[in-house]
Write an enzyme that holds these catalytic residues in place. Sequence first.
Site: not given
Ligand code: AQP
Length: 348
Positions: A115, A207, A210
Amino acid sequence: MSNFPQRVFSGVQPTGNLHLGNYLGAITKFVDLQQTHDCVFCVVDLHAITVPQDPKALKSSIREVTAAFIAAGIDPVKHIVFNQSQVSAHAELAWVLNCVARIGWMNRMTQFKEKAGKDREAASVGLYAYPVLMAADILVYKATHVPVGEDQKQHLELARDVAQKFNLDYSESIAALGLGETFFPQPEPLIQGPATRVMSLRDGAKKMSKSDPSDNSRINLSDDADTIASKIRKAKTDPEPLPSETAGLAGRPEADNLVGIFAALQGSTKAGVLADFGNANFSTFKTALVDLAVASLGPVTAGMKRLVADPAHIDAILCDGAERADAIARKTMNEVKDILGFVRAKSA
Ligand code: AQP
């Protein structure tokens, strides 16, 4: 571990574009666990501000994540749903645990490296300390089980290390206060099923996320049926038909991902999906996947829309949840203060 009553804690960041990965990797697991556990589900807004946020967008994202929880089937009366910033014990315990966690441990966190990117010096201290705040989120409720996607596994391991070190560093004080042999449990990650890591629809090596600049890389929980269909039809695949056994998915990340999504939406396994679609071409499979995705996500999207139209109702749910969360977290925080030797008003 077994001395602690079982409690589930998990959180989702209100950073926009809730997607199928969040839904299958986390939210559907939350829904299932509420049948068997006492659960605390949190919209982790303090985590969101580790990177810049527009205040107006943040406020609507907090309500949107809450709406997604409820539309997916989480019961905010039987369980606790709230936003993190309303319970100050999260930030208080995070500070204490910052003094327990070691810099060497933090330097190994791969999500910070990803990140922060190349310009690590410009990243916020909050982004670096994010995993300690996550440890505090879990431990302030003495949670024993944490359903998360696979990307959070390393952070869970850190939470376990932090809990163990706190228990060890303060073992004499914990015993002297009669607070048990160990104060914090060792929280267990719950990472199971065919969609623990949902991948981008455009690149099976990345992955679903968002923050991916390509909207076609993910299915958002706000997408309508036509958008879902178009994204699935455009999803990257390979030229071979689907294999009839899971071993045949090795080296085929896009096929593996779509089969995993299908299995998770259907509540089956990859083997079960391949028993039905082995040797099918992608166009047949994608048609079935579109139908399944639209049927599964449609009610959630409609429910979210209904709920976000009434922000006062959502805010009332969050305030009620925060009050109940605070009662648990405050007790832990008072015990922590006693363990540390802080002076406090006994009525606090
Ligand atoms: N691709 C994924 N597959 C399975 N689980 C996922 N999670 C996130 N992406 C996937 C799970 O969703 C929960 C909430 O995630 P979060 O919002 O706290 O943060 P994150 O993991 O950083 O989500 P993103 O979408 O990947 O955001 P960005 O783009 O900002 O990095 C967690 O349990 C996570 O494991």
